[in-house]
Enzyme design. Structure first.
Site, short mmCIF file in Angstrom:
data_model
loop_
_atom_site.label_atom_id
_atom_site.label_comp_id
_atom_site.label_asym_id
_atom_site.label_seq_id
_atom_site.Cartn_x
_atom_site.Cartn_y
_atom_site.Cartn_z
N ALA A 17 0.84 -1.21 0.00
CA ALA A 17 0.00 0.00 0.00
C ALA A 17 0.86 1.25 0.00
O ALA A 17 0.61 2.19 -0.76
CB ALA A 17 -0.93 -0.01 1.22
N LYS A 79 -2.84 -14.15 -15.15
CA LYS A 79 -4.01 -14.76 -14.49
C LYS A 79 -5.25 -14.44 -15.32
O LYS A 79 -5.52 -13.26 -15.60
CB LYS A 79 -4.12 -14.18 -13.08
CG LYS A 79 -5.38 -14.58 -12.34
CD LYS A 79 -5.41 -14.00 -10.93
CE LYS A 79 -6.76 -14.25 -10.27
NZ LYS A 79 -6.90 -13.59 -8.98
P1 FAD Z 1 1.83 -4.04 5.45
O1 FAD Z 1 2.40 -4.91 4.42
O2 FAD Z 1 1.59 -4.64 6.80
O3 FAD Z 1 2.81 -2.80 5.62
C1 FAD Z 1 2.79 -1.99 6.76
C2 FAD Z 1 3.97 -1.04 6.73
O4 FAD Z 1 3.86 -0.15 7.82
C3 FAD Z 1 5.32 -1.73 6.85
O5 FAD Z 1 6.25 -1.12 5.98
C4 FAD Z 1 5.74 -1.42 8.29
O6 FAD Z 1 7.13 -1.37 8.45
C5 FAD Z 1 5.11 -0.05 8.48
N1 FAD Z 1 4.88 0.27 9.88
C6 FAD Z 1 3.93 -0.21 10.71
N2 FAD Z 1 4.08 0.31 11.96
C7 FAD Z 1 5.14 1.16 11.90
C8 FAD Z 1 5.81 1.97 12.83
N3 FAD Z 1 5.43 2.02 14.14
N4 FAD Z 1 6.86 2.68 12.42
C9 FAD Z 1 7.27 2.66 11.13
N5 FAD Z 1 6.69 1.88 10.20
C10 FAD Z 1 5.65 1.14 10.58
N6 FAD Z 1 -4.17 -9.04 -1.50
C11 FAD Z 1 -4.38 -9.26 -2.80
O7 FAD Z 1 -4.76 -8.35 -3.54
N7 FAD Z 1 -4.20 -10.52 -3.32
C12 FAD Z 1 -3.85 -11.58 -2.56
O8 FAD Z 1 -3.66 -12.67 -3.07
C13 FAD Z 1 -3.69 -11.36 -1.17
N8 FAD Z 1 -3.40 -12.39 -0.33
C14 FAD Z 1 -3.33 -12.15 1.01
C15 FAD Z 1 -3.18 -13.22 1.89
C16 FAD Z 1 -3.18 -12.99 3.26
C17 FAD Z 1 -3.06 -14.14 4.20
C18 FAD Z 1 -3.27 -11.68 3.77
C19 FAD Z 1 -3.21 -11.42 5.24
C20 FAD Z 1 -3.40 -10.62 2.90
C21 FAD Z 1 -3.47 -10.84 1.53
N9 FAD Z 1 -3.66 -9.80 0.65
C22 FAD Z 1 -3.85 -10.05 -0.68
C23 FAD Z 1 -3.65 -8.42 1.12
C24 FAD Z 1 -2.29 -7.79 0.83
O9 FAD Z 1 -1.27 -8.57 1.39
C25 FAD Z 1 -2.24 -6.38 1.38
O10 FAD Z 1 -3.32 -5.65 0.86
C26 FAD Z 1 -0.97 -5.70 0.98
O11 FAD Z 1 0.15 -6.45 1.33
C27 FAD Z 1 -0.90 -4.33 1.61
O12 FAD Z 1 -0.44 -4.36 2.92
P2 FAD Z 1 -0.14 -2.97 3.59
O13 FAD Z 1 0.90 -2.28 2.79
O14 FAD Z 1 -1.41 -2.28 3.83
O15 FAD Z 1 0.43 -3.38 5.03
#
Ligand code: FAD
Length: 502
Positions: A17, A79
């Site tokens: 994200a 896909k």
């Molecule tokens: P995260 O990857 O958790 O990133 C969070 C970030 O915030 C990290 O960089 C971390 O370091 C930072 N952060 C947090 N707290 C702090 C702090 N205190 N200080 C500094 N930095 C901090 N989506 C799909 O579209 N297709 C799929 O096939 C799919 N499969 C999935 C399977 C599973 C089991 C899960 C759980 C999710 C899946 N998803 C899928 C969803 C997808 O993984 C997420 O939408 C995507 O990875 C985005 O994650 P994110 O960036 O929101 O959060």
């Protein structure tokens, strides 16, 4: 008119994200705004989102990314849909294809004509009238052509990719466009005493990163949107009780299929996502009905290639933040909510969150009407996708475990009840509130899981049945011919976008 333009944006989080948001903002705002991204290597990312849906192609196009370079950098494969096994009943198998069924045949939807012809004895399956489905079944792939007179224009595709490599690829893209990455763990979120707007985030080092606008991409914890601004969470686990996933990559055995596979299990379901260099596997399950050890053992026992790493357990709760935009903070990605990855919608919702933010991009007055509109649209999007995922669980005859007994018999949202009732009556479907999934998607899952209309649309009955039979037969043959002529998925990759070995 006074303009108080946003001058600084802080993207907090460097998962999929965070880097998608940073890349898109850098592209769109073209140096008019200073963008800083804060991430913590110590905390890490979820890093498991590997399956996508066709709008990801538009996102990459928006960024101006070269598709071949992206595929090679992320070890991506193509896909064409999802194969769902054992969902309606054990032993069932159907495809939810991208693209659509058939052509617009005068007045009624294609599946209505198909229902009528079926009653008259047509043996063809719906998949035989859908080029992406026919190609997926045959292990073939080709990119769609633009000329709509050519049947190949009916193809639609997305990717399976390595999520960590995608984030790294976008990081390079964003940094080239001026985004500054700041490594560090945030220990405090500083708010303006007067109105609670976020002023800055304090890192462990003591440094404070200030900005006009904060994009919270901190994952499930929602460091800004929840832990600081207390958005609240709408919990949907009574409809979608799975709350854990165990994931493990495995060695490829044979060429990658051009589709994701999702197989229902007694306490959840398993995914299988073939990439160029490995296969992603996971078991989404409900901790109420199976232990983490049992789920891991089941996952490992069902791998078709050797495991390449230790299994990883992820915990989640299904639902959404009551508000994704509060004051000067917009949450995108897991920070804004979570739906299990059954229909690969999470990365897509990151994309729509980013585009929605760009469409409603504020100035420093932060007119509340912008946040209200953002939150209204986000709530609708989440609810429609939620209904679609619930459909997979509810439309089943499975009674082989407490999970299936629960989801089969539970009360479902009124919006889904209405959709099911309308479809059961005469096969009708209406897309609501610009919802993502089309008629083809809903028909695929409903009929694939045994929800059949009692009758077809009377408009379909108004056509000469023999003339319609001939038109449909011609179309079916054209689909079969086109699929037969396409290269195999592996041959297409080898020719156009083979990734280097890792
Ligand atoms: P995260 O990857 O958790 O990133 C969070 C970030 O915030 C990290 O960089 C971390 O370091 C930072 N952060 C947090 N707290 C702090 C702090 N205190 N200080 C500094 N930095 C901090 N989506 C799909 O579209 N297709 C799929 O096939 C799919 N499969 C999935 C399977 C599973 C089991 C899960 C759980 C999710 C899946 N998803 C899928 C969803 C997808 O993984 C997420 O939408 C995507 O990875 C985005 O994650 P994110 O960036 O929101 O959060």
């Amino acid at each position: 008119m006074t303009q108080q333009a946003i001058e600084t944006v802080a993207v907090i989080g460097g998962g999929t994200a965070g880097w998608m948001a940073a890349a898109a903002l850098a592209r769109k705002l073209r140096g008019t705004v200073r963008i800083t991204l804060v991430e913590s290597a110590e905390i890490g990312t979820v890093g498991v989102g590997e399956a996508t849906i066709p709008p990801i192609v538009d996102f990459n196009t928006f960024l101006g990314i070269d598709e071949t370079a992206f595929i090679q950098a992320t070890q991506a494969s193509f896909k064409l849909g999802i194969e769902l096994r054992d969902w309606g009943a054990p032993g069932d198998r159907y495809l939810h294809p991208f693209g659509r069924y058939g052509l617009d045949f005068e007045g009624a939807s294609f599946h209505q004509h198909w229902l009528r012809q079926r009653e008259l004895g047509d043996p063809g399956t719906l998949d035989e009238y859908c080029l992406p489905a026919a190609a997926a079944r045959a292990g073939k792939f080709f990119r769609p052509v633009k000329d709509t007179r050519n049947i190949l224009s009916m193809l639609a595709y997305a990717f399976h990719f390595d999520a960590s490599r995608y984030a790294a690829f976008l990081r390079a893209y964003a940094e080239e466009r001026g985004v500054v990455r700041q490594e560090g763990k945030i220990v405090e979120v500083v708010q303006r005493p007067l109105d609670g707007f976020i002023e800055g985030v304090r890192l462990e080092s003591g440094e404070v990163i200030e900005a006009d606008l904060f994009v919270d991409c901190t994952g499930f914890r929602g460091l800004l949107i929840e832990q600081t601004l207390e958005a609240g969470f709408e919990d949907w686990s009574h409809w979608l009780p799975c709350d854990r996933a165990v994931a493990v990559p495995s060695q490829n055995v044979g060429p990658p299929e051009p589709y994701t596979r999702s197989t229902a299990q007694r306490a959840g379901w398993r995914w299988r996502i073939p990439l160029q260099h490995r296969t992603g596997n996971g078991y989404v399950h409900c901790s109420q009905f199976i232990s983490e050890d049992e789920a891991t053992a089941d996952l490992l026992a069902g791998l078709d290639g050797e495991a390449l790493a230790e299994p990883r357990m992820l915990r989640f709760k299904t639902g959404r933040r009551r508000k994704s935009w509060i004051r000067n903070c917009v949450a995108i990605g897991l920070a804004s909510g979570f739906l299990e990855p059954l229909e690969s919608t999470s990365i897509h919702m990151i994309q729509t969150g980013i585009f929605r933010l760009l469409a409603l991009f504020p100035d420093r007055t932060f007119d509340p009407v912008l946040a209200e509109e953002y939150n209204r649209q986000a709530a609708n999007e989440y609810a429609r996708l939620r209904d679609f995922v619930i459909l997979h669980y509810h439309a089943t005859t499975r009674s082989d475990s407490p999970l299936w007994d629960h989801v089969r018999t539970m009360e479902i949202p009124e919006t889904l009840q209405r959709k099911l009732a309308l479809f059961r009556s005469q096969g009708r479907f209406f897309r609501e509130d610009e919802e993502l999934f089309s008629e083809t998607s809903w028909v695929a899952v409903m009929m694939g899981q045994g929800v059949m209309p009692r009758a077809y649309d009377p408009v379909a009955a108004a056509h000469d049945p023999e003339a319609m039979r001939q038109r449909m037969e011609r179309f079916r043959h054209a689909v079969a011919h086109a699929a037969a002529e396409m290269p195999t998925h592996q041959a297409f990759i080898d020719r156009y976008c083979k990734a280097p070995p890792v």
